[in-house]
Every structure is written in C-alpha cells, then in structure tokens.
Design a protein around this motif. Structure first.
Motif, PDB file in Angstrom:
ATOM      1  N   VAL A  50     -33.796  42.201  11.058  1.00  0.00           N
ATOM      2  CA  VAL A  50     -34.207  42.415   9.656  1.00  0.00           C
ATOM      3  C   VAL A  50     -34.822  43.796   9.443  1.00  0.00           C
ATOM      4  N   GLY A  51     -34.783  44.645  10.472  1.00  0.00           N
ATOM      5  CA  GLY A  51     -35.225  46.034  10.309  1.00  0.00           C
ATOM      6  C   GLY A  51     -36.699  46.271  10.521  1.00  0.00           C
ATOM      7  N   GLY A  52     -37.411  45.315  11.146  1.00  0.00           N
ATOM      8  CA  GLY A  52     -38.829  45.500  11.412  1.00  0.00           C
ATOM      9  C   GLY A  52     -39.071  46.226  12.720  1.00  0.00           C
ATOM     10  N   THR A  53     -40.326  46.555  12.969  1.00  0.00           N
ATOM     11  CA  THR A  53     -40.713  47.167  14.235  1.00  0.00           C
ATOM     12  C   THR A  53     -40.759  46.082  15.295  1.00  0.00           C
ATOM     13  N   ALA A  70     -47.306  27.785  14.287  1.00  0.00           N
ATOM     14  CA  ALA A  70     -46.186  27.380  13.442  1.00  0.00           C
ATOM     15  C   ALA A  70     -45.264  28.579  13.241  1.00  0.00           C
ATOM     16  N   LEU A  71     -43.967  28.314  13.052  1.00  0.00           N
ATOM     17  CA  LEU A  71     -42.970  29.376  13.137  1.00  0.00           C
ATOM     18  C   LEU A  71     -43.222  30.534  12.182  1.00  0.00           C
ATOM     19  N   MET A  72     -43.330  30.282  10.887  1.00  0.00           N
ATOM     20  CA  MET A  72     -43.418  31.406   9.957  1.00  0.00           C
ATOM     21  C   MET A  72     -44.729  32.189  10.079  1.00  0.00           C
ATOM     22  N   HIS A  80     -47.079  37.216  11.942  1.00  0.00           N
ATOM     23  CA  HIS A  80     -48.082  37.883  12.774  1.00  0.00           C
ATOM     24  C   HIS A  80     -47.415  38.873  13.719  1.00  0.00           C
ATOM     25  N   ALA A  81     -46.266  38.490  14.280  1.00  0.00           N
ATOM     26  CA  ALA A  81     -45.579  39.358  15.246  1.00  0.00           C
ATOM     27  C   ALA A  81     -44.903  40.545  14.576  1.00  0.00           C
ATOM     28  N   ALA A  82     -44.585  40.413  13.289  1.00  0.00           N
ATOM     29  CA  ALA A  82     -43.861  41.469  12.574  1.00  0.00           C
ATOM     30  C   ALA A  82     -44.573  41.783  11.264  1.00  0.00           C
ATOM     31  N   PRO A  83     -45.751  42.387  11.328  1.00  0.00           N
ATOM     32  CA  PRO A  83     -46.540  42.602  10.107  1.00  0.00           C
ATOM     33  C   PRO A  83     -45.891  43.555   9.112  1.00  0.00           C
ATOM     34  N   ASP A  84     -44.932  44.366   9.565  1.00  0.00           N
ATOM     35  CA  ASP A  84     -44.301  45.313   8.638  1.00  0.00           C
ATOM     36  C   ASP A  84     -43.070  44.738   7.939  1.00  0.00           C
ATOM     37  N   VAL A  85     -42.684  43.517   8.282  1.00  0.00           N
ATOM     38  CA  VAL A  85     -41.560  42.878   7.594  1.00  0.00           C
ATOM     39  C   VAL A  85     -42.080  42.270   6.292  1.00  0.00           C
ATOM     40  N   PRO A  86     -41.521  42.650   5.136  1.00  0.00           N
ATOM     41  CA  PRO A  86     -42.049  42.150   3.865  1.00  0.00           C
ATOM     42  C   PRO A  86     -41.812  40.650   3.692  1.00  0.00           C
ATOM     43  N   VAL A  87     -42.655  40.049   2.878  1.00  0.00           N
ATOM     44  CA  VAL A  87     -42.550  38.610   2.629  1.00  0.00           C
ATOM     45  C   VAL A  87     -41.167  38.241   2.106  1.00  0.00           C
ATOM     46  N   SER A  88     -40.565  39.138   1.358  1.00  0.00           N
ATOM     47  CA  SER A  88     -39.230  38.863   0.794  1.00  0.00           C
ATOM     48  C   SER A  88     -38.170  38.666   1.878  1.00  0.00           C
ATOM     49  N   LYS A  89     -38.461  39.140   3.095  1.00  0.00           N
ATOM     50  CA  LYS A  89     -37.501  38.987   4.194  1.00  0.00           C
ATOM     51  C   LYS A  89     -37.903  37.888   5.184  1.00  0.00           C
ATOM     52  N   HIS A  90     -38.964  37.144   4.896  1.00  0.00           N
ATOM     53  CA  HIS A  90     -39.435  36.141   5.844  1.00  0.00           C
ATOM     54  C   HIS A  90     -38.424  35.014   6.044  1.00  0.00           C
ATOM     55  N   GLU A 120     -35.180  35.214   5.859  1.00  0.00           N
ATOM     56  CA  GLU A 120     -34.126  35.762   6.727  1.00  0.00           C
ATOM     57  C   GLU A 120     -34.637  35.906   8.162  1.00  0.00           C
ATOM     58  N   LEU A 121     -35.886  36.341   8.309  1.00  0.00           N
ATOM     59  CA  LEU A 121     -36.475  36.483   9.635  1.00  0.00           C
ATOM     60  C   LEU A 121     -36.477  35.131  10.363  1.00  0.00           C
ATOM     61  N   GLY A 122     -36.868  34.074   9.651  1.00  0.00           N
ATOM     62  CA  GLY A 122     -36.861  32.743  10.251  1.00  0.00           C
ATOM     63  C   GLY A 122     -35.460  32.299  10.633  1.00  0.00           C
ATOM     64  N   GLU A 123     -34.490  32.580   9.771  1.00  0.00           N
ATOM     65  CA  GLU A 123     -33.102  32.211  10.073  1.00  0.00           C
ATOM     66  C   GLU A 123     -32.584  32.950  11.303  1.00  0.00           C
ATOM     67  N   ARG A 124     -32.916  34.218  11.437  1.00  0.00           N
ATOM     68  CA  ARG A 124     -32.438  34.999  12.589  1.00  0.00           C
ATOM     69  C   ARG A 124     -33.116  34.524  13.878  1.00  0.00           C
ATOM     70  N   TYR A 125     -34.400  34.162  13.790  1.00  0.00           N
ATOM     71  CA  TYR A 125     -35.055  33.614  14.976  1.00  0.00           C
ATOM     72  C   TYR A 125     -34.346  32.344  15.421  1.00  0.00           C
ATOM     73  N   ARG A 126     -34.110  31.432  14.494  1.00  0.00           N
ATOM     74  CA  ARG A 126     -33.450  30.174  14.855  1.00  0.00           C
ATOM     75  C   ARG A 126     -32.065  30.422  15.440  1.00  0.00           C
ATOM     76  N   HIS A 127     -31.346  31.405  14.884  1.00  0.00           N
ATOM     77  CA  HIS A 127     -30.019  31.751  15.415  1.00  0.00           C
ATOM     78  C   HIS A 127     -30.109  32.154  16.887  1.00  0.00           C
ATOM     79  N   HIS A 128     -31.027  33.050  17.199  1.00  0.00           N
ATOM     80  CA  HIS A 128     -31.139  33.539  18.583  1.00  0.00           C
ATOM     81  C   HIS A 128     -31.660  32.444  19.515  1.00  0.00           C
ATOM     82  N   TYR A 129     -32.621  31.653  19.043  1.00  0.00           N
ATOM     83  CA  TYR A 129     -33.169  30.598  19.901  1.00  0.00           C
ATOM     84  C   TYR A 129     -32.111  29.541  20.202  1.00  0.00           C
ATOM     85  N   ILE A 130     -31.394  29.092  19.187  1.00  0.00           N
ATOM     86  CA  ILE A 130     -30.381  28.053  19.383  1.00  0.00           C
ATOM     87  C   ILE A 130     -29.306  28.510  20.344  1.00  0.00           C
ATOM     88  N   ALA A 131     -28.987  29.805  20.311  1.00  0.00           N
ATOM     89  CA  ALA A 131     -27.949  30.323  21.211  1.00  0.00           C
ATOM     90  C   ALA A 131     -28.331  30.162  22.675  1.00  0.00           C
TER      91      ALA A 131
END
Length: 219
Positions: free
Chosen positions: A35-38, A52-54, A59-69, A71-82
């Motif tokens: 999602v383009g965060g640090t 809890a996940l979100m 906390h881990a990505a403080p520079d990711v805006p709330v509007s992308k949270h 998507e951030l959760g979806e990408r985490y689940r994608h990588h974890y499930i893999a």
C-alpha cells in the motif's frame, strides 16, 4: 507432581503454541509495502503480534492513511493465507497440552487472531477438543484489555487467583496483570524478554520443554 495451583490456563496462540512469528512479521511488512507505506523493521512488525489486526497494522505502519487501512488489512490477509499452512505447532506442545488435560485443567486460548483465523488454525492442526474455550480479538476487547480473561474466568467460574495466562508478548502479560491473574512469559516468540520483568510473570520459559517442566511443578 505438585498439587494443582491453577484451574484455568489461557494460552496465547501465535508465538506461544504456534510457530508463526516469522510469517506474521513478513506478512505485515509485505502488506505495508503493497500500500506504499514505510516498511517496518522486523522488531517493529513483530512488536504488534498479539494485538487485534487493524490496531496492530496501524501501529506498525503509522504513515499509512486511514483511508488505506481496509486495503492494508486485505493485503495482510492475502500474504498470511498464502503461507498459513507452512506454520506448525512448536515441538512439544501437543504432549504438554495432553498432560495438562490429564490433570483436569481447563485449557483455553486468548488470542489476537480473528475467530475465523483461530478456527482454521485449530482445524489445520487437528486440535479440536483439546481446548475447552477461547476468545478472539474480533469478538471481545483486544489485548492488553483484560476483557478476554474476564470472560473466560466468568465462563468457567474460576477466580483470578486460580487463572494463569501464558504468552510471548508484553500484551499478553499486561492483560494478565490487568485482569489480576498470574502469568508466564515465553521467550521463544515475538517479544524479547527484557521487557517482561516489569509485568511480573511467575516464570519466563525459553523453550516449550521449560514451560512444560514449570507447569508440571507449579501449574
């Protein structure tokens, strides 16, 4: 074997029973990158394990805006499930749990995972029937709030002084302290143990074998 001191034992899941710390850490890092965060360091990413996940991802990505949270959760689940089927129980966990069951402890799970995630994990490792109860972060308050433990103690009719929390993070130990329960920290999971002492664990186990031995004598 010593007399039983605790009627209810609550275990954290990831990093305590399940050897998942590295995969969760990598999944957080890849999700933030997507999602383009640090990208957080290994230390920063593993620190939030157990939350809890979100809130953990925020906390881990403080520079990711709330509007992308979302998507951030979806990408985490994608990588974890893999990689979730690459994860296994730590060596020695099954016989330790069987021994505790034989001593008539009520065994529960108190985890930052979702209900769906925990149920899938329990199915994958064929642990149905081992645990008498559980609480997940999406059905109650996340750690270190004591609500998970309060609900489990109420469900099983067990007082705080007869309840033990076992976990690998400061979130686990702080939750136990907040709930008035004893705790044991494990040093083979997500958090370094140098922060554990202030949270007053009864013991710090550096392997499942050490944990099993302590529970045999003091559980």
């Amino acid at each position: 074997m010593a007399a039983r001191q605790f009627d209810l034992i609550a275990f954290d899941w990831d990093g305590t029973l399940f050897d998942s710390t590295a995969i969760i850490t990598r999944s957080i890092q890849e999700a933030v990158r997507d999602v383009g965060g640090t990208v957080p360091s290994d230390v920063a990413a593993s620190y939030v394990i157990g939350m809890a996940l979100m809130p953990a991802l925020a906390h881990a990505a403080p520079d990711v805006p709330v509007s992308k949270h979302a998507e951030l959760g979806e990408r985490y689940r994608h990588h974890y499930i893999a990689h979730q089927h690459d994860i296994v129980l730590f060596d020695g966990v099954l016989p330790m749990l069987a021994e505790l069951k034989a001593r008539q402890h009520s065994l529960t799970v108190a985890t930052g995972k979702s209900r769906r995630g925990l149920d899938e994990a329990l199915h994958a490792v064929e642990l149905q029937g081992v645990f008498d109860g559980s609480r997940t972060a999406d059905e109650t308050q996340g750690k270190p709030h004591p609500r998970m433990l309060h609900e489990l103690m109420r469900e099983f009719g067990v007082a705080p002084e007869r309840t033990l929390m076992v976990g690998d993070t400061t979130h686990d130990l702080q939750m136990a302290l907040n709930a008035g329960c004893a705790s044991v920290g494990v040093g083979y999971g997500a958090h370094p143990t140098d922060a554990f002492d202030a949270l007053q664990p009864r013991f710090i186990a550096h392997s499942v074998a050490e944990l099993r031995d302590w529970l045999r004598q003091h559980g």
